[in-house]
Scaffold this motif. Structure first.
Motif, PDB file in Angstrom:
ATOM      1  N   GLY A  22      54.438  42.193  47.635  1.00 38.88           N
ATOM      2  CA  GLY A  22      53.379  41.195  47.820  1.00 38.88           C
ATOM      3  C   GLY A  22      52.847  40.610  46.532  1.00 38.88           C
ATOM      4  O   GLY A  22      51.951  39.780  46.550  1.00 38.88           O
ATOM      5  N   GLU A  60      44.443  37.741  32.823  1.00 41.94           N
ATOM      6  CA  GLU A  60      43.756  37.860  34.115  1.00 41.94           C
ATOM      7  C   GLU A  60      42.265  38.141  33.925  1.00 41.94           C
ATOM      8  O   GLU A  60      41.445  37.633  34.685  1.00 41.94           O
ATOM      9  CB  GLU A  60      44.403  38.961  34.975  1.00 41.94           C
ATOM     10  CG  GLU A  60      45.839  38.663  35.396  1.00 41.94           C
ATOM     11  CD  GLU A  60      46.009  37.391  36.212  1.00 41.94           C
ATOM     12  OE1 GLU A  60      45.003  36.752  36.581  1.00 41.94           O
ATOM     13  OE2 GLU A  60      47.168  37.016  36.477  1.00 41.94           O
ATOM     14  N   ALA A 113      35.185  33.846  40.864  1.00 42.63           N
ATOM     15  CA  ALA A 113      35.431  34.003  42.309  1.00 42.63           C
ATOM     16  C   ALA A 113      36.610  34.918  42.591  1.00 42.63           C
ATOM     17  O   ALA A 113      36.647  35.574  43.640  1.00 42.63           O
ATOM     18  CB  ALA A 113      35.671  32.632  42.925  1.00 42.63           C
ATOM     19  N   VAL A 114      37.568  34.973  41.676  1.00 50.07           N
ATOM     20  CA  VAL A 114      38.748  35.817  41.962  1.00 50.07           C
ATOM     21  C   VAL A 114      38.385  37.300  42.009  1.00 50.07           C
ATOM     22  O   VAL A 114      39.083  38.095  42.644  1.00 50.07           O
ATOM     23  CB  VAL A 114      39.896  35.606  40.935  1.00 50.07           C
ATOM     24  CG1 VAL A 114      40.440  34.213  40.991  1.00 50.07           C
ATOM     25  CG2 VAL A 114      39.488  35.995  39.549  1.00 50.07           C
ATOM     26  N   GLN A 126      37.993  38.981  45.373  1.00 51.18           N
ATOM     27  CA  GLN A 126      39.145  39.284  46.220  1.00 51.18           C
ATOM     28  C   GLN A 126      39.341  40.801  46.292  1.00 51.18           C
ATOM     29  O   GLN A 126      39.214  41.491  45.277  1.00 51.18           O
ATOM     30  CB  GLN A 126      40.397  38.623  45.654  1.00 51.18           C
ATOM     31  CG  GLN A 126      40.237  37.120  45.568  1.00 51.18           C
ATOM     32  CD  GLN A 126      41.566  36.403  45.559  1.00 51.18           C
ATOM     33  OE1 GLN A 126      42.606  37.008  45.638  1.00 51.18           O
ATOM     34  NE2 GLN A 126      41.515  35.100  45.472  1.00 51.18           N
ATOM     35  N   PRO A 127      39.664  41.303  47.479  1.00 50.24           N
ATOM     36  CA  PRO A 127      39.828  42.761  47.595  1.00 50.24           C
ATOM     37  C   PRO A 127      41.042  43.237  46.799  1.00 50.24           C
ATOM     38  O   PRO A 127      42.060  42.543  46.730  1.00 50.24           O
ATOM     39  CB  PRO A 127      40.045  42.958  49.103  1.00 50.24           C
ATOM     40  CG  PRO A 127      40.463  41.626  49.624  1.00 50.24           C
ATOM     41  CD  PRO A 127      39.891  40.590  48.735  1.00 50.24           C
ATOM     42  N   GLY A 128      40.873  44.393  46.215  1.00 55.02           N
ATOM     43  CA  GLY A 128      41.984  45.007  45.484  1.00 55.02           C
ATOM     44  C   GLY A 128      42.396  44.251  44.232  1.00 55.02           C
ATOM     45  O   GLY A 128      43.576  44.262  43.863  1.00 55.02           O
ATOM     46  N   TRP A 129      41.416  43.619  43.578  1.00 55.17           N
ATOM     47  CA  TRP A 129      41.742  42.810  42.391  1.00 55.17           C
ATOM     48  C   TRP A 129      42.420  43.667  41.318  1.00 55.17           C
ATOM     49  O   TRP A 129      43.451  43.291  40.770  1.00 55.17           O
ATOM     50  CB  TRP A 129      40.463  42.157  41.837  1.00 55.17           C
ATOM     51  CG  TRP A 129      40.692  41.324  40.622  1.00 55.17           C
ATOM     52  CD1 TRP A 129      41.108  40.030  40.601  1.00 55.17           C
ATOM     53  CD2 TRP A 129      40.519  41.715  39.253  1.00 55.17           C
ATOM     54  NE1 TRP A 129      41.222  39.573  39.313  1.00 55.17           N
ATOM     55  CE2 TRP A 129      40.869  40.593  38.446  1.00 55.17           C
ATOM     56  CE3 TRP A 129      40.125  42.889  38.619  1.00 55.17           C
ATOM     57  CZ2 TRP A 129      40.820  40.626  37.069  1.00 55.17           C
ATOM     58  CZ3 TRP A 129      40.070  42.903  37.238  1.00 55.17           C
ATOM     59  CH2 TRP A 129      40.422  41.791  36.478  1.00 55.17           C
ATOM     60  N   ARG A 181      45.921  44.928  42.322  1.00 56.99           N
ATOM     61  CA  ARG A 181      46.894  43.835  42.262  1.00 56.99           C
ATOM     62  C   ARG A 181      47.229  43.496  40.822  1.00 56.99           C
ATOM     63  O   ARG A 181      48.374  43.186  40.479  1.00 56.99           O
ATOM     64  CB  ARG A 181      46.339  42.599  42.973  1.00 56.99           C
ATOM     65  CG  ARG A 181      46.259  42.783  44.471  1.00 56.99           C
ATOM     66  CD  ARG A 181      45.739  41.556  45.149  1.00 56.99           C
ATOM     67  NE  ARG A 181      46.686  40.454  45.046  1.00 56.99           N
ATOM     68  CZ  ARG A 181      46.457  39.227  45.502  1.00 56.99           C
ATOM     69  NH1 ARG A 181      45.315  38.947  46.074  1.00 56.99           N
ATOM     70  NH2 ARG A 181      47.363  38.279  45.377  1.00 56.99           N
ATOM     71  N   LEU A 182      46.200  43.552  39.958  1.00 57.00           N
ATOM     72  CA  LEU A 182      46.422  43.267  38.539  1.00 57.00           C
ATOM     73  C   LEU A 182      47.399  44.283  37.937  1.00 57.00           C
ATOM     74  O   LEU A 182      48.313  43.920  37.165  1.00 57.00           O
ATOM     75  CB  LEU A 182      45.081  43.300  37.792  1.00 57.00           C
ATOM     76  CG  LEU A 182      45.148  43.270  36.270  1.00 57.00           C
ATOM     77  CD1 LEU A 182      45.763  41.964  35.789  1.00 57.00           C
ATOM     78  CD2 LEU A 182      43.768  43.438  35.665  1.00 57.00           C
ATOM     79  N   ARG A 224      50.902  43.637  39.125  1.00 61.61           N
ATOM     80  CA  ARG A 224      51.391  42.395  38.502  1.00 61.61           C
ATOM     81  C   ARG A 224      51.779  42.657  37.044  1.00 61.61           C
ATOM     82  O   ARG A 224      52.792  42.158  36.559  1.00 61.61           O
ATOM     83  CB  ARG A 224      50.252  41.378  38.578  1.00 61.61           C
ATOM     84  CG  ARG A 224      50.590  39.974  38.270  1.00 61.61           C
ATOM     85  CD  ARG A 224      49.416  39.124  38.747  1.00 61.61           C
ATOM     86  NE  ARG A 224      49.401  37.826  38.146  1.00 61.61           N
ATOM     87  CZ  ARG A 224      50.195  36.834  38.498  1.00 61.61           C
ATOM     88  NH1 ARG A 224      51.100  37.030  39.418  1.00 61.61           N
ATOM     89  NH2 ARG A 224      50.102  35.651  37.913  1.00 61.61           N
TER      90      ARG A 224
END
Lengths: 162, 284
Positions: free
Chosen positions: A31, A113, A122-123, A126-129, A132-133, A136
């Motif tokens: 994802g 990031e 705003a980012v 987001q859940p699980g920022w 996800r970072l 990534r």
């Protein structure tokens, strides 16, 4: 800005972002997408120094903003900053192993990031920022060796760091 | 001595026996009502069969051997050609499969176009957001096809999102699952049909709907569609949005937080329909 890599850098990074936009599905794993454009920015900065790193970052950010159509300024500034920092680190990593480049690309993803989140808070909603970072970062770092090889192949022998 | 000489000159009678036998055989074969294969033929066939088989096999082998020798050069080329064709087969099969899938998608899109009351334009997704923090798509159609910001984008599976930027030949779509995306929704099941609200994209490929009812008997798997309840609703009513994937009860807010899995995954959509507005917006 006289080396070949310095001249090619902005084009390569812009092309990488476009490729990322075009073939996003191919670059997606669990994802998350690898940030091909950013890896290119950091590597050009590390190999060609400044102002090539800065300009490459700004160009990549511009194309990123254009592709998304949203938050263009945070994209440009965050990537420009990261490119400039990578360019300043050139003397430190010159002639070192690819592993140091991988580590610095990973650092570059975190820097871009975090700076993007500061410019566009705003980012962070987001859940699980953070998770996800991290994914990534790891995924982009994995793409670094082939990209580093490509850039070193494009660099004439007399311009390669010793 | 004279008598001995005459004995030597007497012709042999064996030829007569052979003639009689041949005539008898010929007569027995040509005689009306005679069996097709007489004893002699059967005997000869049975005896000679192994020899004839061996001869035939040898002939074939020799024929093949000489053919191979004379065609050795062309055999190599043919082998290369066949190998190349064999290697190309998986790619060909993959292309065929791609075309089959595209055909199926386009057929579904045509079905949807027929079912919709609005005029529509079909478009292809030509790019996606390179940033993970935004769920946007770029379409191959723009203002030349009367597509303007605000146009609704659908796929056969359900609602995709809304156009937020358009140029002459491209337009950008904000997907429902984007953090900035939102849509008026209701549950489709008869028992909970009256429940309406607004679902927001959570930026992580899902939608969240804070349903202001703690008692509503919502179930996982319930279909969620656009409400279209107000006169000036952006989205027409009854379009598939997704299905309820998780329910979190929040007694302190007297509400339930519904997590909705969208029917359309932004990464998977290839072809879309754009609902045309009744009139294009006038230039400022």
């Amino acid at each position: 800005m006289t080396t070949r890599l310095a001249r090619l850098g902005p084009w390569l990074a812009g092309g990488a972002v476009l490729a990322q936009s075009q073939w996003a599905a191919l670059l997606t794993w669990r994802g998350e997408q690898a940030d091909l454009g950013l890896a290119m920015v950091v590597l050009v900065g590390l190999l060609a120094g400044n102002p090539a790193g800065l300009l490459t970052g700004l160009c990549a950010g511009l194309v990123m903003g254009w592709c998304t159509g949203l938050a263009a300024l945070p994209f440009v500034l965050s990537r420009g900053l990261t490119g400039a920092v990578a360019g300043e680190l050139r003397p430190v990593v010159q002639g070192r192993h690819t592993l140091s480049q991988v580590a610095l690309v990973a650092g570059g993803v975190v820097l871009v990031e975090v700076s993007f989140a500061l410019l566009h808070p705003a980012v962070l909603q987001q859940p699980g920022w953070l998770e996800r970072l991290l994914w990534r970062t790891g995924y982009t770092a994995l793409l670094t060796p082939p990209l580093a090889w490509l850039l070193s192949w494009l660099t004439p022998p007399e311009e390669r760091p010793t | 001595m004279f008598a001995l000489e005459r004995e030597r000159q007497r012709p042999s009678r064996w030829w007569l026996v052979i003639v009689v036998l041949v005539v008898a055989l010929a007569w027995s074969q040509s005689r009306p009502g005679a069996p097709r294969t007489d004893l002699g033929t059967r005997l000869a066939d049975g005896t000679l069969r192994p020899v004839r088989s061996a001869l035939t096999g040898t002939t074939h082998w020799l024929g093949g051997f000489f053919y191979n020798i004379t065609h050795l050069r062309t055999l190599g080329a043919t082998n290369h050609k066949l190998t190349a064709q064999l290697e190309a087969l998986p790619a060909l099969a993959s292309q065929t499969e791609e075309l089959r899938q595209e055909n199926a998608r386009l057929v579904r899109l045509l079905d949807l176009q027929d079912r919709l009351a609005h005029p529509t334009v079909a478009g292809r997704v030509i790019a996606r957001s390179p940033s993970p923090w935004f769920s946007t798509l770029t379409l191959s159609v723009g203002t030349n096809s009367d597509i303007y910001p605000g146009s609704i984008v659908l796929s056969p599976q359900g609602l995709v999102g809304q156009v937020y930027q358009s140029s002459a030949s491209t337009s950008r779509v904000l997907c429902l699952v984007d953090r900035l995306g939102s849509v008026g929704v209701r549950l489709q099941r008869e028992a909970v049909r009256g429940l309406v609200g607004v679902a927001h994209g959570d930026g992580e490929r899902r939608l969240q709907w804070l349903l202001n009812s703690l008692d509503a008997a919502v179930e996982v798997g319930d279909a969620v569609v656009t409400s279209g309840s107000e006169a000036h609703s952006v989205f027409p009513g009854g379009l598939t949005v997704g299905s309820v994937a998780a329910i979190e009860r929040r007694p302190e807010e007297s509400a339930q937080l519904l997590t909705i899995i969208p029917a359309v995954h932004p990464d998977a959509v290839e072809e879309v329909l754009v609902l045309l507005p009744p009139e294009p917006p006038s230039a400022p």
